[in-house]
Design a protein around this motif. Structure first.
Motif, PDB file in Angstrom:
ATOM      1  N   GLN A  53      38.637 -38.825 -14.871  1.00 31.77           N
ATOM      2  CA  GLN A  53      38.096 -40.023 -15.430  1.00 31.77           C
ATOM      3  C   GLN A  53      39.054 -40.526 -16.412  1.00 31.77           C
ATOM      4  O   GLN A  53      39.393 -41.919 -16.484  1.00 31.77           O
ATOM      5  CB  GLN A  53      36.731 -39.960 -15.841  1.00 31.77           C
ATOM      6  CG  GLN A  53      36.058 -41.284 -16.158  1.00 31.77           C
ATOM      7  CD  GLN A  53      36.349 -42.315 -14.857  1.00 31.77           C
ATOM      8  OE1 GLN A  53      35.674 -41.864 -13.805  1.00 31.77           O
ATOM      9  NE2 GLN A  53      36.669 -43.570 -15.137  1.00 31.77           N
ATOM     10  N   ALA A  54      39.562 -39.679 -17.397  1.00 35.82           N
ATOM     11  CA  ALA A  54      40.206 -40.153 -18.395  1.00 35.82           C
ATOM     12  C   ALA A  54      41.513 -40.655 -18.003  1.00 35.82           C
ATOM     13  O   ALA A  54      42.145 -41.575 -18.265  1.00 35.82           O
ATOM     14  CB  ALA A  54      40.427 -38.961 -19.378  1.00 35.82           C
ATOM     15  N   LEU A  55      42.187 -40.140 -17.069  1.00 30.91           N
ATOM     16  CA  LEU A  55      43.377 -40.332 -16.320  1.00 30.91           C
ATOM     17  C   LEU A  55      43.353 -41.801 -15.570  1.00 30.91           C
ATOM     18  O   LEU A  55      44.160 -42.840 -15.640  1.00 30.91           O
ATOM     19  CB  LEU A  55      44.081 -39.362 -15.369  1.00 30.91           C
ATOM     20  CG  LEU A  55      45.427 -39.555 -14.841  1.00 30.91           C
ATOM     21  CD1 LEU A  55      46.265 -39.822 -16.029  1.00 30.91           C
ATOM     22  CD2 LEU A  55      45.785 -38.302 -14.017  1.00 30.91           C
ATOM     23  N   ARG A  56      42.273 -41.890 -14.935  1.00 29.45           N
ATOM     24  CA  ARG A  56      41.671 -43.228 -14.402  1.00 29.45           C
ATOM     25  C   ARG A  56      41.815 -44.422 -15.160  1.00 29.45           C
ATOM     26  O   ARG A  56      42.336 -45.637 -15.055  1.00 29.45           O
ATOM     27  CB  ARG A  56      40.553 -43.167 -13.486  1.00 29.45           C
ATOM     28  CG  ARG A  56      40.749 -42.323 -11.968  1.00 29.45           C
ATOM     29  CD  ARG A  56      39.636 -42.524 -11.277  1.00 29.45           C
ATOM     30  NE  ARG A  56      39.619 -41.653 -10.168  1.00 29.45           N
ATOM     31  CZ  ARG A  56      38.975 -40.452  -9.794  1.00 29.45           C
ATOM     32  NH1 ARG A  56      38.403 -40.090 -10.954  1.00 29.45           N
ATOM     33  NH2 ARG A  56      39.229 -39.811  -8.671  1.00 29.45           N
ATOM     34  N   ASP A  57      41.179 -43.975 -16.287  1.00 26.67           N
ATOM     35  CA  ASP A  57      41.052 -45.107 -17.507  1.00 26.67           C
ATOM     36  C   ASP A  57      42.488 -45.331 -17.950  1.00 26.67           C
ATOM     37  O   ASP A  57      42.805 -46.618 -18.381  1.00 26.67           O
ATOM     38  CB  ASP A  57      40.169 -44.454 -18.706  1.00 26.67           C
ATOM     39  CG  ASP A  57      38.780 -44.709 -18.033  1.00 26.67           C
ATOM     40  OD1 ASP A  57      38.488 -45.122 -17.230  1.00 26.67           O
ATOM     41  OD2 ASP A  57      38.042 -43.507 -19.041  1.00 26.67           O
ATOM     42  N   ALA A  58      43.297 -44.437 -18.161  1.00 26.58           N
ATOM     43  CA  ALA A  58      44.505 -44.845 -18.727  1.00 26.58           C
ATOM     44  C   ALA A  58      45.369 -45.790 -17.642  1.00 26.58           C
ATOM     45  O   ALA A  58      46.118 -46.275 -18.036  1.00 26.58           O
ATOM     46  CB  ALA A  58      45.417 -43.306 -19.028  1.00 26.58           C
ATOM     47  N   LEU A  59      45.279 -45.531 -16.313  1.00 24.89           N
ATOM     48  CA  LEU A  59      45.948 -46.016 -15.214  1.00 24.89           C
ATOM     49  C   LEU A  59      45.322 -47.670 -15.416  1.00 24.89           C
ATOM     50  O   LEU A  59      46.315 -48.454 -15.154  1.00 24.89           O
ATOM     51  CB  LEU A  59      45.680 -45.374 -14.023  1.00 24.89           C
ATOM     52  CG  LEU A  59      46.309 -44.456 -13.524  1.00 24.89           C
ATOM     53  CD1 LEU A  59      45.616 -43.806 -12.070  1.00 24.89           C
ATOM     54  CD2 LEU A  59      47.649 -44.615 -13.229  1.00 24.89           C
ATOM     55  N   ARG A  60      44.030 -47.848 -15.662  1.00 22.86           N
ATOM     56  CA  ARG A  60      43.507 -49.336 -15.605  1.00 22.86           C
ATOM     57  C   ARG A  60      44.216 -50.025 -16.688  1.00 22.86           C
ATOM     58  O   ARG A  60      44.346 -51.145 -16.609  1.00 22.86           O
ATOM     59  CB  ARG A  60      42.170 -49.073 -15.654  1.00 22.86           C
ATOM     60  CG  ARG A  60      41.617 -49.041 -14.226  1.00 22.86           C
ATOM     61  CD  ARG A  60      39.869 -49.249 -14.263  1.00 22.86           C
ATOM     62  NE  ARG A  60      39.282 -48.347 -15.306  1.00 22.86           N
ATOM     63  CZ  ARG A  60      38.567 -47.447 -14.910  1.00 22.86           C
ATOM     64  NH1 ARG A  60      38.539 -46.996 -14.022  1.00 22.86           N
ATOM     65  NH2 ARG A  60      37.907 -46.695 -15.930  1.00 22.86           N
ATOM     66  N   ARG A  61      44.302 -49.370 -17.871  1.00 24.46           N
ATOM     67  CA  ARG A  61      44.722 -50.240 -19.116  1.00 24.46           C
ATOM     68  C   ARG A  61      46.336 -50.450 -19.317  1.00 24.46           C
ATOM     69  O   ARG A  61      46.756 -51.092 -19.829  1.00 24.46           O
ATOM     70  CB  ARG A  61      44.215 -49.644 -20.360  1.00 24.46           C
ATOM     71  CG  ARG A  61      44.839 -48.156 -20.663  1.00 24.46           C
ATOM     72  CD  ARG A  61      43.993 -47.969 -22.215  1.00 24.46           C
ATOM     73  NE  ARG A  61      44.679 -46.514 -22.376  1.00 24.46           N
ATOM     74  CZ  ARG A  61      43.825 -45.295 -22.104  1.00 24.46           C
ATOM     75  NH1 ARG A  61      42.734 -45.456 -21.774  1.00 24.46           N
ATOM     76  NH2 ARG A  61      44.322 -44.435 -22.636  1.00 24.46           N
ATOM     77  N   HIS A  62      46.805 -49.423 -18.290  1.00 25.64           N
ATOM     78  CA  HIS A  62      48.588 -49.313 -18.294  1.00 25.64           C
ATOM     79  C   HIS A  62      48.866 -50.372 -17.390  1.00 25.64           C
ATOM     80  O   HIS A  62      48.897 -50.008 -16.199  1.00 25.64           O
ATOM     81  CB  HIS A  62      48.924 -48.038 -18.310  1.00 25.64           C
ATOM     82  CG  HIS A  62      50.367 -48.074 -18.458  1.00 25.64           C
ATOM     83  ND1 HIS A  62      51.114 -47.703 -19.912  1.00 25.64           N
ATOM     84  CD2 HIS A  62      51.498 -47.864 -17.625  1.00 25.64           C
ATOM     85  CE1 HIS A  62      52.222 -47.736 -19.718  1.00 25.64           C
ATOM     86  NE2 HIS A  62      52.500 -47.753 -18.267  1.00 25.64           N
ATOM     87  N   HIS A  63      49.852 -51.205 -17.467  1.00 22.60           N
ATOM     88  CA  HIS A  63      50.522 -52.117 -16.666  1.00 22.60           C
ATOM     89  C   HIS A  63      52.058 -51.863 -16.537  1.00 22.60           C
ATOM     90  O   HIS A  63      52.666 -52.695 -15.930  1.00 22.60           O
ATOM     91  CB  HIS A  63      50.205 -53.483 -17.010  1.00 22.60           C
ATOM     92  CG  HIS A  63      48.641 -53.542 -16.984  1.00 22.60           C
ATOM     93  ND1 HIS A  63      47.802 -53.821 -15.893  1.00 22.60           N
ATOM     94  CD2 HIS A  63      48.032 -54.042 -18.151  1.00 22.60           C
ATOM     95  CE1 HIS A  63      46.674 -54.034 -16.459  1.00 22.60           C
ATOM     96  NE2 HIS A  63      46.845 -54.234 -17.639  1.00 22.60           N
ATOM     97  N   GLY A  64      52.680 -50.845 -17.082  1.00 22.18           N
ATOM     98  CA  GLY A  64      53.915 -50.726 -16.930  1.00 22.18           C
ATOM     99  C   GLY A  64      54.434 -49.537 -16.117  1.00 22.18           C
ATOM    100  O   GLY A  64      53.543 -49.371 -15.185  1.00 22.18           O
ATOM    101  N   SER A  65      55.570 -48.912 -16.242  1.00 19.60           N
ATOM    102  CA  SER A  65      56.110 -48.163 -15.198  1.00 19.60           C
ATOM    103  C   SER A  65      55.397 -46.702 -15.444  1.00 19.60           C
ATOM    104  O   SER A  65      54.827 -46.679 -16.433  1.00 19.60           O
ATOM    105  CB  SER A  65      57.665 -48.033 -15.435  1.00 19.60           C
ATOM    106  OG  SER A  65      57.911 -47.431 -16.813  1.00 19.60           O
TER     107      SER A  65
END
Length: 462
Positions: free
Chosen positions: A424-436
């Motif tokens: 879940q923590a990794l999914r949250d990071a994916l959602r808020r990150h828009h870079g490479s």
């Protein structure tokens, strides 16, 4: 140091003098020529009398320690350590005490208090005699040891525990020499960092440090990777290629996990160490190598020699100067500073801290994987933490899967819950990150390879 006083003096039985106030016993007069000589030296130098009083200080020393107050007339330990008693009465090694006993020049590693903070310094102290033959003064030379720090830093060796300082003193002593060094320590103790420290403390520091991961090289490719090959030397060798020995020319060759070198290759490595020569695969031309060899292993090489799995002659060639790296459980007082430094690396862009209870948990953990395991625990804790402080409960969740030797029930959290929380923590990071993906890996403080492995497990590798 370039003057005759550096030659060893006869060993005399000298009783350490009592602490005498400066005004009660004026220092002996100092030759102006000696003061002028010290003033011309680039490294910080002081001249102290037998009562530890500074009677002369060159500009380099005054620039480092004389900004707050004058240094002449004060005791050396007061200036450099901020303490009222000699170093050997405050838990450190005192070079003057050693020099009084030996009558010779002495070297020690000290942790000095400088205007820029604490810093490791190599101390070289030389006794000087007056006209009557009495050792009236001591010349003290200071050289910063920039390969380690007592406080958090971006990279390199960090620590201040006695075990760490003992290891660091050996690094400082052997670094400037050409001697082969064998690093002995458990997995995760930082052998590559220590190898780099040895390299950086040597005259070869401006040349490359080339790492050979002996455990990962197949037996069939080991010789080619190390020594290179000529065109047509074997199937697929379409062009000549230099090896890692040539890449390290003028610098240091670091043989990591040297205990995994296959026996047939050990004799060729021995030839390199003994003669400084080697041949590329497929060539009869003898080439000369200019490398300093540092090796490391977590194995018991002496036992391997006894079992016939490692050549005895190679063992003695590699272990000219062995250095044991202490495991983390022998230096728990270093965990707070290590944890702060590692948190900054695994969670860049965040200001994470550990609660007092979480820090106590870390200091009580055995850390069989040493600093590498500590980093993994903190990386996991940073992913599980939503705020700015990692508390004891979050750390317990991170520790629950930190070691295969500890049952999950020890922290009261089922493994499935931990996996779900990390996912879940990794999914949250994916959602808020828009870079490479590279930028995301850097933000999380993990390698790109580790990130893709985690994403594949989540089905998010696209």
């Amino acid at each position: 140091m370039g003057y005759s006083a550096c030659h060893p003096l006869p060993v005399l039985s000298v009783v350490p003098p009592p602490a005498v106030p400066p005004e009660a016993s004026p220092p002996a007069p100092v030759l102006p020529e000696l003061v002028a000589f010290l003033d011309g030296l680039p490294e910080p130098h002081i001249l102290v009398d037998e009562h530890y009083r500074v009677v002369a200080a060159n500009p380099a020393y005054r620039a480092q320690f004389g900004r707050q107050a004058p240094v002449i007339g004060r005791r050396c330990h007061e200036v450099s350590h901020g303490i009222a008693v000699p170093c050997d009465q405050a838990g450190e090694s005192c070079p003057m005490a050693h020099s009084r006993q030996s009558g010779q020049r002495e070297r020690v590693l000290h942790l000095h208090h400088t205007p820029g903070g604490e810093a490791y310094v190599n101390i070289e102290l030389t006794p000087l005699s007056d006209a009557s033959g009495h050792r009236a003064w001591f010349v003290e030379k200071m050289e910063p040891l920039r390969v380690a720090a007592s406080e958090e830093r971006a990279h390199g060796l960090i620590g201040r525990s006695p075990a760490f300082q003992q290891m660091l003193a050996l690094v400082a002593r052997v670094g400037p020499s050409p001697a082969s060094v064998l690093l002995l320590g458990e997995s995760g103790t930082g052998k590559e960092l220590v190898a780099r420290a040895v390299h950086d403390a040597s005259p070869r520091a401006a040349r490359p440090l080339v790492v050979v991961d002996c455990a990962s090289l197949p037996d069939t490719l080991f010789e080619s990777e190390l020594f290179g090959h000529e065109r047509g030397a074997y199937t697929g060798a379409h062009a000549a290629r230099p090896g890692l020995v040539e890449a390290a020319s003028g610098g240091t060759l670091f043989l990591d996990e040297v205990g995994d070198i296959p026996l047939p290759m050990q004799v060729k490595l021995l030839r390199l160490l003994e003669s400084g020569t080697y041949r590329r695969v497929g060539s009869t031309e003898l080439r000369r190598a200019d490398v300093r060899v540092v090796s490391a292993t977590h194995r018991d090489l002496a036992a391997m020699v006894a079992d016939g799995r490692f050549r005895e002659d190679l063992y003695y060639r590699l272990s000219t100067f062995p250095i044991r790296l202490p495991p983390l459980r022998e230096r728990p007082e270093d965990i707070p500073v290590l944890a702060r430094s590692l948190l900054a690396r695994v969670a860049p862009g965040r200001t994470l801290a550990l609660s007092a209870q979480a820090l106590a948990r870390l200091q009580g953990h055995p850390f069989r994987g040493n600093v590498r395991e500590l980093r993994n625990v903190l990386e996991r804790a940073s992913l599980l933490c939503d705020g700015d402080t990692v508390d004891a409960a979050t750390l317990d969740r991170a520790l629950a899967v930190a070691s295969p030797h500890l049952p999950p029930a020890a922290a009261g959290v089922p493994p499935a819950s931990l996996k779900q929380a990390e996912a879940q923590a990794l999914r949250d990071a994916l959602r808020r990150h828009h870079g490479s993906r590279d930028a995301l890996a850097a933000e999380l403080g993990i390698s790109v390879r580790t990130l893709y492995r985690k994403l594949r497990a989540l089905g998010e590798a696209g």
